[in-house]
Structure formats: C-alpha cells, structure tokens
Design a protein around this motif. Structure first.
Motif, PDB file in Angstrom:
ATOM      1  N   HIS A   1     -57.674 -53.759  52.214  1.00  0.00           N
ATOM      2  CA  HIS A   1     -58.881 -54.012  53.236  1.00  0.00           C
ATOM      3  C   HIS A   1     -58.901 -55.379  53.833  1.00  0.00           C
ATOM      4  N   THR A   2     -57.523 -56.163  53.644  1.00  0.00           N
ATOM      5  CA  THR A   2     -57.446 -57.329  54.380  1.00  0.00           C
ATOM      6  C   THR A   2     -57.495 -57.141  55.819  1.00  0.00           C
ATOM      7  N   GLN A   3     -58.101 -58.104  56.611  1.00  0.00           N
ATOM      8  CA  GLN A   3     -57.825 -58.019  58.077  1.00  0.00           C
ATOM      9  C   GLN A   3     -56.643 -58.681  58.383  1.00  0.00           C
ATOM     10  N   LEU A   4     -56.030 -57.866  59.515  1.00  0.00           N
ATOM     11  CA  LEU A   4     -54.597 -58.336  60.111  1.00  0.00           C
ATOM     12  C   LEU A   4     -54.952 -58.871  61.471  1.00  0.00           C
ATOM     13  N   LEU A   5     -54.257 -60.054  61.866  1.00  0.00           N
ATOM     14  CA  LEU A   5     -54.550 -60.312  63.072  1.00  0.00           C
ATOM     15  C   LEU A   5     -52.923 -60.167  63.445  1.00  0.00           C
ATOM     16  N   PHE A   6     -52.640 -59.466  64.671  1.00  0.00           N
ATOM     17  CA  PHE A   6     -51.398 -59.250  65.424  1.00  0.00           C
ATOM     18  C   PHE A   6     -51.370 -60.205  66.648  1.00  0.00           C
ATOM     19  N   PHE A   7     -50.416 -61.098  66.753  1.00  0.00           N
ATOM     20  CA  PHE A   7     -50.119 -61.777  68.023  1.00  0.00           C
ATOM     21  C   PHE A   7     -48.876 -61.327  68.768  1.00  0.00           C
ATOM     22  N   THR A   8     -48.817 -60.975  69.985  1.00  0.00           N
ATOM     23  CA  THR A   8     -47.591 -60.499  70.617  1.00  0.00           C
ATOM     24  C   THR A   8     -46.923 -61.863  71.186  1.00  0.00           C
ATOM     25  N   SER A   9     -45.669 -61.518  71.739  1.00  0.00           N
ATOM     26  CA  SER A   9     -45.101 -62.564  72.278  1.00  0.00           C
ATOM     27  C   SER A   9     -45.545 -62.848  73.869  1.00  0.00           C
ATOM     28  N   ASP A  10     -46.614 -62.015  74.400  1.00  0.00           N
ATOM     29  CA  ASP A  10     -46.916 -62.137  75.685  1.00  0.00           C
ATOM     30  C   ASP A  10     -48.323 -62.921  75.597  1.00  0.00           C
ATOM     31  N   GLY A  11     -48.900 -63.205  74.192  1.00  0.00           N
ATOM     32  CA  GLY A  11     -49.883 -64.241  74.083  1.00  0.00           C
ATOM     33  C   GLY A  11     -51.329 -63.260  73.701  1.00  0.00           C
ATOM     34  N   ILE A  12     -51.189 -61.957  73.483  1.00  0.00           N
ATOM     35  CA  ILE A  12     -52.389 -61.072  72.979  1.00  0.00           C
ATOM     36  C   ILE A  12     -52.646 -60.891  71.738  1.00  0.00           C
ATOM     37  N   ALA A  13     -53.712 -61.104  71.239  1.00  0.00           N
ATOM     38  CA  ALA A  13     -53.969 -60.784  69.824  1.00  0.00           C
ATOM     39  C   ALA A  13     -54.896 -59.383  69.631  1.00  0.00           C
ATOM     40  N   TYR A  14     -54.605 -58.795  68.623  1.00  0.00           N
ATOM     41  CA  TYR A  14     -54.811 -57.758  68.000  1.00  0.00           C
ATOM     42  C   TYR A  14     -55.430 -57.678  66.673  1.00  0.00           C
ATOM     43  N   LYS A  15     -56.369 -56.951  66.298  1.00  0.00           N
ATOM     44  CA  LYS A  15     -57.142 -56.781  64.792  1.00  0.00           C
ATOM     45  C   LYS A  15     -56.905 -55.527  64.269  1.00  0.00           C
ATOM     46  N   LEU A  16     -56.510 -55.554  63.007  1.00  0.00           N
ATOM     47  CA  LEU A  16     -56.457 -54.303  62.264  1.00  0.00           C
ATOM     48  C   LEU A  16     -56.671 -54.366  60.867  1.00  0.00           C
ATOM     49  N   LYS A  17     -57.235 -53.380  60.130  1.00  0.00           N
ATOM     50  CA  LYS A  17     -57.214 -53.548  58.695  1.00  0.00           C
ATOM     51  C   LYS A  17     -56.039 -52.903  57.971  1.00  0.00           C
ATOM     52  N   THR A  18     -55.452 -53.429  56.929  1.00  0.00           N
ATOM     53  CA  THR A  18     -53.967 -53.032  56.472  1.00  0.00           C
ATOM     54  C   THR A  18     -54.047 -51.389  56.297  1.00  0.00           C
ATOM     55  N   TRP A  19     -55.053 -51.018  55.771  1.00  0.00           N
ATOM     56  CA  TRP A  19     -55.194 -49.543  55.101  1.00  0.00           C
ATOM     57  C   TRP A  19     -54.693 -48.560  56.645  1.00  0.00           C
ATOM     58  N   ARG A  20     -55.055 -49.007  57.832  1.00  0.00           N
ATOM     59  CA  ARG A  20     -54.836 -48.222  59.158  1.00  0.00           C
ATOM     60  C   ARG A  20     -53.261 -48.184  59.398  1.00  0.00           C
ATOM     61  N   LEU A  21     -52.358 -48.854  58.567  1.00  0.00           N
ATOM     62  CA  LEU A  21     -50.977 -48.954  58.903  1.00  0.00           C
ATOM     63  C   LEU A  21     -50.449 -47.812  57.695  1.00  0.00           C
ATOM     64  N   PRO A  22     -49.442 -47.053  58.412  1.00  0.00           N
ATOM     65  CA  PRO A  22     -48.910 -46.254  57.369  1.00  0.00           C
ATOM     66  C   PRO A  22     -48.198 -46.623  56.348  1.00  0.00           C
ATOM     67  N   LEU A  23     -48.176 -45.963  55.238  1.00  0.00           N
ATOM     68  CA  LEU A  23     -47.503 -46.364  53.992  1.00  0.00           C
ATOM     69  C   LEU A  23     -46.388 -45.503  53.847  1.00  0.00           C
ATOM     70  N   SER A  24     -45.196 -46.350  53.638  1.00  0.00           N
ATOM     71  CA  SER A  24     -43.915 -45.741  53.657  1.00  0.00           C
ATOM     72  C   SER A  24     -42.969 -46.226  52.639  1.00  0.00           C
ATOM     73  N   GLY A  25     -41.840 -45.591  52.141  1.00  0.00           N
ATOM     74  CA  GLY A  25     -40.766 -46.128  51.363  1.00  0.00           C
ATOM     75  C   GLY A  25     -39.908 -47.056  52.096  1.00  0.00           C
ATOM     76  N   ARG A  26     -39.173 -47.545  51.289  1.00  0.00           N
ATOM     77  CA  ARG A  26     -38.126 -48.429  51.760  1.00  0.00           C
ATOM     78  C   ARG A  26     -37.230 -48.064  52.786  1.00  0.00           C
ATOM     79  N   ASN A  27     -36.480 -46.817  52.777  1.00  0.00           N
ATOM     80  CA  ASN A  27     -35.828 -46.299  53.670  1.00  0.00           C
ATOM     81  C   ASN A  27     -36.254 -45.289  54.745  1.00  0.00           C
ATOM     82  N   ALA A  28     -37.752 -45.281  54.789  1.00  0.00           N
ATOM     83  CA  ALA A  28     -38.472 -44.788  55.706  1.00  0.00           C
ATOM     84  C   ALA A  28     -38.229 -45.432  57.117  1.00  0.00           C
ATOM     85  N   ARG A  29     -38.318 -44.584  58.153  1.00  0.00           N
ATOM     86  CA  ARG A  29     -38.092 -45.079  59.614  1.00  0.00           C
ATOM     87  C   ARG A  29     -39.390 -46.001  59.989  1.00  0.00           C
ATOM     88  N   GLY A  30     -40.462 -45.191  59.592  1.00  0.00           N
ATOM     89  CA  GLY A  30     -41.935 -45.979  60.052  1.00  0.00           C
ATOM     90  C   GLY A  30     -42.413 -45.454  61.276  1.00  0.00           C
TER      91      GLY A  30
END
Length: 282
Positions: A5-34
């Motif tokens: 439930h950690t809040q993640l702030l994403f910053f892009t190379s063009d200067g835009i910020a996005y916010k998402l909670k960790t659980w919204r990212l897909p959980l994958s193994g080491r060799n998964a493409r994502g």
C-alpha cells in the motif's frame, strides 16, 4: 523496494508526475516480460520514466518533506512533497523543462542533507540543500546546480548526509583511511592543491567519529567499469560551480551513467540494455 500500500510517485523525462499504489502494478517472476507501462499510466510514447519514488509517509505529513528535481542541463529545483499529494489519473506537470532538456532524477531531501550531482564526463559537485530555495509553484525550471561544458550532461543526483568537517580534516582522514587499507592514492578534491598545507593530525576520537559518518559513492560507466570512493573526497562547494573531477574517463567512448551512495554491507545489481544482470557485494 516498497510495501503493497505504499504510494508510488512516477516522474517522466518530460516532467510529468503520476501517482499509483504498489498493489496496482502486476506481480511477476524474474523472467517474466511484465506489462507495458503505457497500459498502466497514460505516458506519451516519446517519454520514459526517470524516477519511481516510494513514499512510506502518510499523505497528511507530506508537507514536512521536500523533494529536489535535477535536469540534464544542470538545473535543480526544490518543492514541498505536498505539492504532489493530489495527482490526477492523467498526471500532473511537475517541472517546466527547456527544449532539449529532460528530467534526470527526483529525490526526497531535508535541510540537513547535501546534494551531489554527477555528469557524463566525470564531473561532480556537492552543495547543501539549503542553497536551493523552496519553490511554491511547478512552472519553473529551477536554478543552476552545476555549470556544464557544451558536450556534458547530468546523469545522476544523490542525497548525502551533511557532515561538518574542514577540508584539512577530510583530507587527513582520507589519507589515514587509505594508508590503513591499501596505501596512499590520489585524493579527488585536492587536484591542483598543495596537500602539505592540508595535513592535520586527527585524534583517535575524531578519526572514529568521521569513520562512523563516512559514506561511499559508487560510479558506474557505460563500458561496465565501476569505482567506489569516499564521500569525504567531494568537498562541499557553492551551487552553480563547475565541480571537481570524479572519474577518469580515459577509455574511448566511455561515459559515466550512474552515481549513487552505497554502504559496505550492500549488494548491487547492474543491468545492461540487453537484459543481462550481475549481482555482487559492494
């Protein structure tokens, strides 16, 4: 590294910020493409993510923290973290960038910290966070952090603990420390300086005090070379200078690509552009 439930702030190379909670990212193994990030965040095709910042602090306390921005042309800017508490799904403008400039890194900082900026040609500058005022808006490109040559660009920004020590103390500590481990070698910050004038006898108590506060900087180049050096070897200077030589880029086509603080008991992972990885102790 983050919790579900950690809040993640994403910053892009063009200067835009996005916010998402960790659980919204897909959980994958080491060799998964994502999963493609554009399927998770509405990022333009010509932009890339430069920073993923986990914020463990509750949002109501974000006003007590500051974040520092670093751009490829050497500019820096400081804002209150609370400026990014409310981020819409389609993102929020984080910093105004000049044409041809990209956002390099974003870090959480405090007034007691130092900022270290490293460039692709092996230059580095260290100055206190208080040298950069807190900006109230998000439509500024900030102030100059380091003066670059025409072919140089900023590649990394690090946050270091501020340690009160004179140049003589830092020089003497570095010399004593190196003589204990592997013998005397060149001290980065004192290139062109009369080292005899910096000699200072440190007491055992002061030596141990500086030793306990010592931080290490790891630099990595595009050719796969790495170098670890003491943060004491980078003197605190005024913001906007040219910095000091931090890496010997004598190999043809080699450039510094990363610089960051490490601890003795850390392990590092280096990953290449083709997906090869290596893991080793610092």
């Amino acid at each position: 590294v983050a919790n579900t439930h950690t809040q993640l702030l994403f910053f892009t190379s063009d200067g835009i910020a996005y916010k998402l909670k960790t659980w919204r990212l897909p959980l994958s193994g080491r060799n998964a493409r994502g999963k493609a990030i554009i399927n998770i965040l509405p990022i333009p095709k010509d932009a890339s993510i430069t920073t993923i910042m986990p914020v463990e602090v509750m949002e109501e306390d974000w006003g007590k923290l500051h974040i520092i921005f670093s751009t490829s042309n050497g500019s820096v800017r400081r804002n209150a973290l609370s400026d990014f508490a409310n981020v819409r799904a389609n993102g929020k403008i984080a910093i105004k960038l000049q044409e041809g400039t990209s956002l390099v890194d974003v870090k959480i900082c405090s007034d007691n910290d130092d900022i270290m900026i490293a460039t692709s040609l092996g230059k580095a500058i260290r100055f206190n966070v208080s040298d950069v005022r807190v900006f109230k808006g998000r439509d500024s490109s900030g102030v100059r952090g380091i003066k670059l040559t025409e072919s140089d660009t900023v590649v990394s920004m690090s946050i270091l603990e501020n340690v009160i020590a004179s140049s003589s103390e830092r020089f003497s500590f570095s010399k004593m420390s190196r003589s204990e481990s592997q013998g005397d070698s060149e001290i980065i910050e004192n290139s062109g300086t009369d080292s005899e004038n910096l000699e200072l006898a440190l007491s055992d108590e002061r030596y141990k005090e500086l030793q306990n506060s010592e931080q290490w900087i790891l630099m990595v180049t595009s050719g796969g070379f790495g170098k670890r050096s003491s943060a004491y070897e980078y003197r605190e200077a005024s913001r906007g200078g040219q910095g000091v030589s931090a890496a010997n880029i004598g190999r043809r086509g080699d450039r510094v690509i990363a610089s960051f603080p490490v601890e003795d008991d850390d392990q590092i992972m280096l990953i290449t552009s083709t997906g090869q990885a290596i893991r080793c102790p610092v």
